[in-house]
Design an enzyme around this catalytic site. Structure first.
Site, short mmCIF file in Angstrom:
data_model
loop_
_atom_site.label_atom_id
_atom_site.label_comp_id
_atom_site.label_asym_id
_atom_site.label_seq_id
_atom_site.Cartn_x
_atom_site.Cartn_y
_atom_site.Cartn_z
N CYS A 285 -24.41 17.75 -3.15
CA CYS A 285 -25.59 18.25 -3.86
C CYS A 285 -26.85 17.47 -3.52
CB CYS A 285 -25.34 18.19 -5.35
SG CYS A 285 -24.76 16.58 -5.84
N GLU A 459 -25.65 10.54 -14.70
CA GLU A 459 -24.29 10.04 -14.66
C GLU A 459 -24.35 8.62 -14.10
OE1 GLU A 459 -22.11 13.46 -12.68
OE2 GLU A 459 -21.32 13.53 -14.72
P1 NDP Z 1 -20.83 26.78 -9.67
O1 NDP Z 1 -22.11 26.60 -10.35
O2 NDP Z 1 -20.46 28.12 -9.17
O3 NDP Z 1 -19.64 26.35 -10.66
C1 NDP Z 1 -19.58 25.10 -11.28
C2 NDP Z 1 -18.48 25.11 -12.33
O4 NDP Z 1 -18.91 25.91 -13.44
C3 NDP Z 1 -17.17 25.73 -11.86
O5 NDP Z 1 -16.10 25.01 -12.45
C4 NDP Z 1 -17.26 27.14 -12.39
O6 NDP Z 1 -16.01 27.74 -12.52
C5 NDP Z 1 -17.92 26.90 -13.73
N1 NDP Z 1 -18.62 28.05 -14.30
C6 NDP Z 1 -19.17 29.10 -13.65
N2 NDP Z 1 -19.79 29.93 -14.53
C7 NDP Z 1 -19.64 29.37 -15.76
C8 NDP Z 1 -20.08 29.73 -17.09
N3 NDP Z 1 -20.81 30.81 -17.30
N4 NDP Z 1 -19.74 28.92 -18.11
C9 NDP Z 1 -19.03 27.78 -17.90
N5 NDP Z 1 -18.59 27.40 -16.68
C10 NDP Z 1 -18.89 28.18 -15.62
O7 NDP Z 1 -20.81 25.68 -8.54
P2 NDP Z 1 -19.76 25.45 -7.38
O8 NDP Z 1 -18.43 25.09 -7.90
O9 NDP Z 1 -19.89 26.62 -6.45
O10 NDP Z 1 -20.36 24.11 -6.71
C11 NDP Z 1 -21.41 24.12 -5.85
C12 NDP Z 1 -22.71 23.80 -6.56
O11 NDP Z 1 -22.61 22.62 -7.32
C13 NDP Z 1 -23.83 23.56 -5.59
O12 NDP Z 1 -24.94 24.36 -5.90
C14 NDP Z 1 -24.18 22.10 -5.75
O13 NDP Z 1 -25.50 21.81 -5.55
C15 NDP Z 1 -23.74 21.80 -7.12
N6 NDP Z 1 -23.34 20.40 -7.22
C16 NDP Z 1 -24.14 19.51 -7.89
C17 NDP Z 1 -23.81 18.19 -7.96
C18 NDP Z 1 -24.64 17.22 -8.72
O14 NDP Z 1 -24.13 16.20 -9.12
N7 NDP Z 1 -25.91 17.45 -8.95
C19 NDP Z 1 -22.60 17.68 -7.31
C20 NDP Z 1 -21.83 18.69 -6.67
C21 NDP Z 1 -22.20 20.00 -6.64
P3 NDP Z 1 -15.35 28.50 -11.26
O15 NDP Z 1 -15.88 27.90 -10.01
O16 NDP Z 1 -13.93 28.21 -11.45
O17 NDP Z 1 -15.75 29.92 -11.39
#
Ligand code: NDP
Length: 485
Positions: A285, A459
């Site tokens: 990220c 964090e």
């Molecule tokens: P998502 O935003 O798609 O999902 C993140 C998590 O939220 C997953 O476990 C997902 O479940 C869950 N989720 C999705 N919709 C909902 C909802 N409405 N309510 C509650 N939970 C929900 O991200 P990705 O997993 O695709 O990860 C990539 C993204 O994460 C990138 O955009 C990246 O920038 C960001 N990121 C940020 C970091 C940081 O520390 N700032 C670190 C790492 C990544 P599921 O996937 O099972 O549908």
């Protein structure tokens, strides 16, 4: 089970593995081959209920324990994680596709650092004494209650620990929902915490996609939600948490600038750009995906970068010689290839890479575009893949304005030998986690998180304590009480 380090069941609830095959089956795919390596079942309402009930039950007693006792358990878990680093790294590699040459050094080890650091802090989470003339007051740092952690797929072990360790140190319970793409690693974290002596119910892991996350966030028994994910998901989760007036930490995406001045050490600047774009195949990220290179050094930078990128070893992630793994999923590869096509179509100059090699697994070549302009899609949107956009600039004021022209604010980096300039520029860049003559270091001792659309809260470090505890103030009157009537 494909190999013997895999967790025993889909969920870990109330101190033990738990299976409920009534939940929809979710395939776990090894990104390097596309083969199915495990199946987990989505948490049913019954599993969610057990996670919430056991967390609620266990939390009060945990919060009442001495901080040093809580800390001892976390530090013991850190030791176990380090002892099992190789097995945990192999699991992380299977879950994410990241090469073992990375996972051996930054996943379970970083999780162990968080457990050790917050374990060490747990005994010192005190309030303060406040003199008030003849009277006095004091503050008490209290746990929030039940915290929910929702993880992204890029660092499943690390995210499970970065959220779990401060939550537990402060006396909370944690219910963690991993990304459905990488469900395995957090289960091992739960197993190890309980092996280290964590009482049952305090760290539950349940599987599922957005629906399970939504159910947890909406539940009235949950006091705090910490999400690592994309900005659109962050908006939804933040809004849902606000309904219940819950505390939040949002670690979201970015489109971070990495600014390289003419006087930078060229080799170090190239290394910084490689670390900030191609580590974990670009699925980080905080990556510095807008690489602004000053006019005088730009062609030399591109030439050396292209040479160095040829040295990437793409291949079997379990071979320690491999330095570049696949994307986490077929879907993520399609997203990345879509951005590469947009880069070409909008007129960016392809310096190297750009293709998805003909082989099993979700691989994408490390890709560098030059002559990128601020309005191009690849300079505006988070790609989350191995795609670097190199932009030119002439002077300091210009690059600061352009670097800040984004809704995101996660990270920023500067390479220059002029340290006064380095601090002056970093001081003006709108970002939460910054680097001078380096990129993407994330030690537990430094707070990590974003500003603007990239997040809320921090964090790691002592800053995380603020986000997993609340202050109680107590006024103590030593004399009589005066009242108007
Ligand atoms: P998502 O935003 O798609 O999902 C993140 C998590 O939220 C997953 O476990 C997902 O479940 C869950 N989720 C999705 N919709 C909902 C909802 N409405 N309510 C509650 N939970 C929900 O991200 P990705 O997993 O695709 O990860 C990539 C993204 O994460 C990138 O955009 C990246 O920038 C960001 N990121 C940020 C970091 C940081 O520390 N700032 C670190 C790492 C990544 P599921 O996937 O099972 O549908």
């Amino acid at each position: 089970m494909a190999y013997d380090t895999q967790p025993e069941a889909s969920h870990f609830v109330d101190g033990a593995y738990l299976e409920d095959t009534n939940g929809a089956a979710m395939d776990v795919i090894y990104p390097a081959t596309g083969a199915r390596i495990a199946v987990v079942h989505e948490a049913t309402p019954a599993v969610i209920e057990r996670a919430l009930t056991s967390a609620r039950r266990a939390q009060a007693e945990w919060a009442a324990m001495m901080g040093v006792e809580r800390g001892r358990i976390l530090r013991r878990a850190a030791d176990i994680m380090r002892e099992r680093n190789r097995d945990l790294s192999v699991l992380e590699t299977h879950d994410t596709g990241k090469p073992l040459s990375e996972t051996l050094y930054v996943d379970a080890t970083s999780g162990a650092d968080a457990l050790e650091y917050f374990g060490g802090l747990a005994g010192s989470l005190t309030g303060e004494h406040v003199p008030l003339g003849a009277d006095w007051g004091y503050t008490v740092r209290e746990a929030l209650g039940v915290c929910v952690g929702i993880g992204a797929w890029n660092y499943p072990t690390q995210i499970a620990c970065w959220k779990g360790a401060p939550a537990l140190a402060c006396g909370n319970a944690m219910i963690f929902k991993p990304s459905e793409t990488t469900p395995l690693c957090a289960l091992k974290v739960a197993e190890i915490l309980h092996e280290a002596g964590l009482p049952a119910g305090l760290y539950n892991v349940i599987q599922g996609a957005g629906d399970v996350g939504r159910a947890l966030v909406a539940d009235g028994r949950v006091d705090k939600v910490s999400l690592t994910g994309s900005v659109p998901t962050g908006r939804k989760v933040y809004a849902a948490a606000a309904e219940g007036m819950k505390h939040v930490t949002m670690e979201l995406g970015g489109k971070s600038p990495l600014v390289i001045f003419d006087d930078a050490d060229l080799e170090n600047a190239v290394s910084g750009a490689i670390n900030g774009n191609f580590y974990s195949t670009g699925q980080v990220c905080s990556n510095g995906t807008r690489v602004f290179v000053q006019d005088g050094i730009r062609e030399a930078f591109l030439e050396r970068l292209a040479e160095r990128v040829q040295g990437a070893v793409m291949g079997d992630p379990l071979d320690e010689a491999t330095t570049l793994g696949p994307m986490v999923s077929q879907r993520q590869r399609e997203i990345v290839m879509g951005y590469i096509a947009k880069g070409r179509a909008e007129g960016a100059r392809l310096v190297c890479g750009g293709a998805a090699p003909e082989r099993a697994g979700f691989f994408v070549e490390p890709t560098v575009f030059a002559d990128v302009t601020d309005d191009m899609t690849i300079a505006r949107e988070e790609i989350f893949g191995p795609v670097m956009a190199v932009l030119g600039f002439a002077d300091e004021a210009e690059v600061i304005a352009r670097a800040n022209d984004t809704p995101y604010g996660l990270s920023a980096g500067v390479f220059t030998r002029d340290l006064a300039r380095a601090h002056r520029v970093i001081g003006q860049l709108q970002a939460g986690s910054c680097f001078i003559n380096s990129y993407n270091d994330a030690p537990v001792e430094l707070p990590f998180g974003g500003s603007k659309a990239s997040g809320v809260g921090r964090e790691n470090a002592k800053a995380a304590i603020e986000h997993y505890s609340q202050m109680k103030s107590v006024y103590v009157r030593m004399g009589d009480v005066e009242a108007p009537f």
